[in-house]
Design a protein around this motif. Structure first.
Motif, PDB file in Angstrom:
ATOM      1  N   ASN A   1      -1.824  -6.349   4.052  1.00 50.36           N
ATOM      2  CA  ASN A   1      -2.939  -5.676   4.129  1.00 50.36           C
ATOM      3  C   ASN A   1      -3.888  -6.242   3.084  1.00 50.36           C
ATOM      4  OD1 ASN A   1      -3.104  -2.850   5.831  1.00 50.36           O
ATOM      5  ND2 ASN A   1      -0.992  -2.930   5.307  1.00 50.36           N
ATOM      6  N   VAL A   2      -3.646  -6.454   2.002  1.00 49.91           N
ATOM      7  CA  VAL A   2      -4.452  -7.062   0.889  1.00 49.91           C
ATOM      8  C   VAL A   2      -5.009  -8.467   1.121  1.00 49.91           C
ATOM      9  CG1 VAL A   2      -4.277  -8.120  -1.413  1.00 49.91           C
ATOM     10  CG2 VAL A   2      -3.366  -5.862  -1.061  1.00 49.91           C
ATOM     11  N   ILE A   3      -4.314  -9.239   1.989  1.00 47.50           N
ATOM     12  CA  ILE A   3      -4.672 -10.314   2.498  1.00 47.50           C
ATOM     13  C   ILE A   3      -5.629 -10.257   3.632  1.00 47.50           C
ATOM     14  CG2 ILE A   3      -3.957 -12.618   3.836  1.00 47.50           C
ATOM     15  CD1 ILE A   3      -1.258 -12.188   2.187  1.00 47.50           C
ATOM     16  N   VAL A   4      -5.317  -9.284   4.738  1.00 49.81           N
ATOM     17  CA  VAL A   4      -6.182  -8.971   5.952  1.00 49.81           C
ATOM     18  C   VAL A   4      -7.418  -8.383   5.374  1.00 49.81           C
ATOM     19  CG1 VAL A   4      -6.499  -7.444   7.681  1.00 49.81           C
ATOM     20  CG2 VAL A   4      -4.240  -8.868   7.552  1.00 49.81           C
ATOM     21  N   ASN A   5      -7.462  -7.561   4.308  1.00 50.80           N
ATOM     22  CA  ASN A   5      -8.599  -6.952   3.953  1.00 50.80           C
ATOM     23  C   ASN A   5      -9.653  -7.871   3.103  1.00 50.80           C
ATOM     24  OD1 ASN A   5      -7.844  -4.696   5.281  1.00 50.80           O
ATOM     25  ND2 ASN A   5      -7.194  -3.572   3.596  1.00 50.80           N
ATOM     26  N   ALA A   6      -9.069  -8.531   2.092  1.00 48.40           N
ATOM     27  CA  ALA A   6      -9.687  -9.520   1.442  1.00 48.40           C
ATOM     28  C   ALA A   6     -10.250 -10.590   2.205  1.00 48.40           C
ATOM     29  CB  ALA A   6      -8.748 -10.020   0.280  1.00 48.40           C
ATOM     30  N   TYR A   7      -9.530 -11.272   3.093  1.00 47.01           N
ATOM     31  CA  TYR A   7      -9.963 -12.556   3.602  1.00 47.01           C
ATOM     32  C   TYR A   7     -10.904 -12.073   4.999  1.00 47.01           C
ATOM     33  CZ  TYR A   7      -7.732 -15.570   0.739  1.00 47.01           C
ATOM     34  OH  TYR A   7      -7.349 -16.396  -0.264  1.00 47.01           O
TER      35      TYR A   7
ATOM     36  N   LEU B   1      -9.512  -1.704  -0.435  1.00 44.54           N
ATOM     37  CA  LEU B   1      -8.824  -2.943  -1.095  1.00 44.54           C
ATOM     38  C   LEU B   1      -9.296  -2.428  -2.803  1.00 44.54           C
ATOM     39  CD1 LEU B   1      -7.681  -5.612  -1.337  1.00 44.54           C
ATOM     40  CD2 LEU B   1      -9.933  -6.566  -1.085  1.00 44.54           C
ATOM     41  N   GLY B   2      -8.129  -2.482  -3.539  1.00 44.52           N
ATOM     42  CA  GLY B   2      -8.204  -2.407  -4.832  1.00 44.52           C
ATOM     43  C   GLY B   2      -8.341  -3.451  -5.814  1.00 44.52           C
ATOM     44  N   ARG B   3      -9.054  -3.742  -6.869  1.00 48.06           N
ATOM     45  CA  ARG B   3      -9.262  -4.951  -7.454  1.00 48.06           C
ATOM     46  C   ARG B   3      -9.271  -4.518  -9.239  1.00 48.06           C
ATOM     47  NH1 ARG B   3     -14.931  -8.147  -6.401  1.00 48.06           N
ATOM     48  NH2 ARG B   3     -16.475  -6.170  -7.281  1.00 48.06           N
ATOM     49  N   GLN B   4      -8.448  -5.156  -9.939  1.00 49.16           N
ATOM     50  CA  GLN B   4      -8.530  -4.705 -11.310  1.00 49.16           C
ATOM     51  C   GLN B   4      -8.948  -6.024 -12.135  1.00 49.16           C
ATOM     52  OE1 GLN B   4      -5.071  -2.953 -13.245  1.00 49.16           O
ATOM     53  NE2 GLN B   4      -6.591  -1.961 -14.672  1.00 49.16           N
ATOM     54  N   PRO B   5     -10.070  -5.983 -13.125  1.00 48.65           N
ATOM     55  CA  PRO B   5     -10.415  -7.175 -13.685  1.00 48.65           C
ATOM     56  C   PRO B   5      -9.208  -7.702 -14.742  1.00 48.65           C
ATOM     57  CG  PRO B   5     -12.099  -5.404 -13.817  1.00 48.65           C
ATOM     58  CD  PRO B   5     -10.843  -4.816 -13.308  1.00 48.65           C
ATOM     59  N   ILE B   6      -9.145  -9.097 -14.990  1.00 49.84           N
ATOM     60  CA  ILE B   6      -8.672  -9.742 -15.742  1.00 49.84           C
ATOM     61  C   ILE B   6      -9.394 -10.594 -16.738  1.00 49.84           C
ATOM     62  CG2 ILE B   6      -6.819 -11.573 -16.242  1.00 49.84           C
ATOM     63  CD1 ILE B   6      -5.243 -10.548 -13.512  1.00 49.84           C
ATOM     64  N   LEU B   7      -9.321 -10.236 -17.997  1.00 52.21           N
ATOM     65  CA  LEU B   7     -10.445 -10.690 -18.873  1.00 52.21           C
ATOM     66  C   LEU B   7      -9.378 -11.918 -19.993  1.00 52.21           C
ATOM     67  CD1 LEU B   7     -11.948  -7.286 -20.088  1.00 52.21           C
ATOM     68  CD2 LEU B   7     -12.444  -8.848 -18.197  1.00 52.21           C
ATOM     69  N   ASP B   8     -10.515 -12.720 -20.453  1.00 49.60           N
ATOM     70  CA  ASP B   8      -9.922 -13.617 -21.394  1.00 49.60           C
ATOM     71  C   ASP B   8     -10.048 -12.997 -23.218  1.00 49.60           C
ATOM     72  OD1 ASP B   8     -12.662 -13.873 -22.066  1.00 49.60           O
ATOM     73  OD2 ASP B   8     -12.773 -15.729 -21.304  1.00 49.60           O
ATOM     74  N   ARG B   9      -9.938 -13.695 -23.673  1.00 43.57           N
ATOM     75  CA  ARG B   9     -10.040 -13.164 -25.373  1.00 43.57           C
ATOM     76  C   ARG B   9     -11.491 -12.773 -25.701  1.00 43.57           C
ATOM     77  NH1 ARG B   9      -5.689 -14.209 -28.556  1.00 43.57           N
ATOM     78  NH2 ARG B   9      -7.015 -14.536 -30.398  1.00 43.57           N
ATOM     79  N   ASN B  10     -12.456 -13.374 -25.158  1.00 41.96           N
ATOM     80  CA  ASN B  10     -13.665 -13.194 -25.447  1.00 41.96           C
ATOM     81  C   ASN B  10     -14.280 -12.155 -24.300  1.00 41.96           C
ATOM     82  OD1 ASN B  10     -14.158 -14.762 -27.468  1.00 41.96           O
ATOM     83  ND2 ASN B  10     -14.088 -16.543 -25.915  1.00 41.96           N
ATOM     84  N   HIS B  11     -13.364 -11.373 -23.724  1.00 39.81           N
ATOM     85  CA  HIS B  11     -13.794 -10.164 -22.760  1.00 39.81           C
ATOM     86  C   HIS B  11     -14.506 -10.814 -21.549  1.00 39.81           C
ATOM     87  CE1 HIS B  11     -13.177  -6.663 -25.561  1.00 39.81           C
ATOM     88  NE2 HIS B  11     -12.265  -7.369 -25.426  1.00 39.81           N
ATOM     89  N   ASN B  12     -14.566 -12.099 -21.235  1.00 32.74           N
ATOM     90  CA  ASN B  12     -15.155 -12.792 -20.043  1.00 32.74           C
ATOM     91  C   ASN B  12     -14.065 -12.365 -18.843  1.00 32.74           C
ATOM     92  OD1 ASN B  12     -17.332 -13.738 -21.484  1.00 32.74           O
ATOM     93  ND2 ASN B  12     -16.053 -15.491 -22.021  1.00 32.74           N
TER      94      ASN B  12
END
Length: 426
Positions: free
Chosen positions: A45-51, A6-17
């Protein structure tokens, strides 16, 4: 056995949080981009793997996950498996936008689901239809010149949406997007997608088909009878990894605080047969195996342990059904660390099983722990340990233990014979 990824890519706010992840379909640990031909298959597949495989709280923590949602997924019953507090549904303007699709999106939004428009590079008639539904607009900044990006942002500012800069690959791009007022950022400049992996332990299609038939039969009744639920429970008892995934799904919507579950039957009742049916259908869609997983050596050993534990518990407390069910669960869970490649401590922390079950699985202490220790000693042929544990238990003789083993052998032979008949029919 292979691996599930399963791949996941971060999503950040303006303060890099870190504020969210995009969840991505991946087939290999080293794969940086998805390789698939069917959007629904990838999302399923994403749903099955993540959950089920990783556990949504392991994947997201208390953050949200952005999941690609093509019209087929939006219009399916699969969506109801996903708690609205966990996910943001990503819709592309290239999708087939029908009146039915728009109405379904409106209904989901009313139920608390959030939508993001993905890969937006211009406002056209399709985007205008989707904008009233959206909470987030993901703008592909790499595909636009600075002037084009400025113009698009000025247009989007007329809508009450958060702007996410997608495919940011340099500090210069980030700074320009900041100046334009983007609230969130995603791209290789911040982080490439991380690929999570675990051992694959699919239950196989035949057990899933049998479960689905039992559930559909139960749904045909006015309400699910105890006998129908008992049949469903029996089938789960033959599938350790499937039972594990069931417990993960039951706990998925519980804010990360595991429920105290004492039996597979309780987990089935908590999930409900309608949700269980949707989940089994989803697993069938993503299953890559055609064999009955009872042929897997680890699975079969775990099932045998479960039945041995149940009968030993019955000998100790013949009228305590709850105790017997906990004993069975200990047996089938006892090899999951080996089967899934996950430490037992981590497995237990996410399942919410009772304290005596936790003690038994982690330390082999307590009455149920001693029973599991006895079974393990019997598997290894450790005669001295067997006699010592039997003496400590003080309710079971070696002859009675041998009788129990004979009962279990007969039970497993009958179970395998039934499975083979079903396979021949299929």
């Amino acid at each position: 056995m292979g691996k599930v990824c399963l791949g996941r890519q971060p999503i950040l706010d303006r303060n890099h949080n870190l504020v969210a992840f995009e969840l991505l379909f991946r087939q290999e640990e080293s794969e940086e981009t998805a390789n698939f031909t069917n959007d629904l298959s990838a999302s399923a597949n994403v749903i099955v793997n993540a959950y089920g495989k990783f556990g949504i709280h392991n994947v997201l923590g208390h953050l949200r996950g952005f999941i690609n949602a093509d019209p087929d997924l939006i219009l399916s019953d699969i969506i109801s498996l996903l708690p609205s507090k966990h996910i943001v549904l990503e819709v592309r303007e290239s999708a087939c936008i029908t009146a039915e699709f728009l109405q379904r999106c409106k209904e989901l939004k009313q139920k608390g689901y959030q939508f993001a428009l993905d890969n937006i590079v211009a406002i056209n008639s399709k985007v205008e239809l989707l904008l009233p539904l959206a909470s987030v607009v993901k703008v592909d900044v790499l595909a636009l010149t600075r002037d084009q990006l400025t113009q698009l942002v000025n247009q989007l500012n007329h809508w009450p949406v958060l702007l996410l800069a997608l495919r940011v690959e340099s500090q210069e791009q980030e700074e320009h997007c900041r100046q334009l007022g983007f609230q969130m950022f995603q791209g290789y400049y911040f982080a490439k997608p991380e690929v999570m992996s675990a051992k694959r332990a699919d239950p196989g299609k035949m057990p899933l088909l049998k479960l689905l038939a039992l559930i559909l039969r139960g749904n045909s009744l006015d309400s699910n009878s105890d006998s129908e639920i008992d049949e469903i429970e029996k089938e789960f008892k033959l599938q350790p990894s499937l039972s594990y995934n069931l417990l993960r799904m039951v706990n998925a919507g519980n804010d990360g605080l595991p429920l105290k579950i004492n039996s597979i039957k309780q987990a089935v009742q908590l999930m409900g047969c309608k949700q269980l049916q949707k989940w089994i259908q989803l697993l069938l869609y993503t299953s890559s195996q055609s064999k009955d997983s009872l042929s897997d050596e680890i699975t079969q050993t775990a099932v045998i342990r479960g039945k041995l534990m149940e009968l030993i518990a019955t000998a100790e407390r013949p009228h305590d059904k709850n105790y017997q069910e906990r004993a069975y669960m200990i047996g089938i869970l006892s090899l999951l660390d080996e089967q899934l490649g996950i430490e037992m401590q981590q497995i237990i922390r996410k399942l919410g099983i009772s304290d005596d079950m936790t003690l038994a699985l982690l330390t082999r202490h307590g009455r149920l722990g001693q029973a599991l220790k006895l079974i393990e000693a019997k598997e290894k042929g450790e005669i001295a340990s067997i006699h010592s544990i039997l003496s400590e238990l003080d309710f079971l003789s070696l002859e009675e233990l041998s009788d129990i083993e004979t009962q279990v052998k007969g039970w497993i032979d009958r179970t395998n014979a039934t499975a083979n008949k079903l396979s021949d029919v299929a």
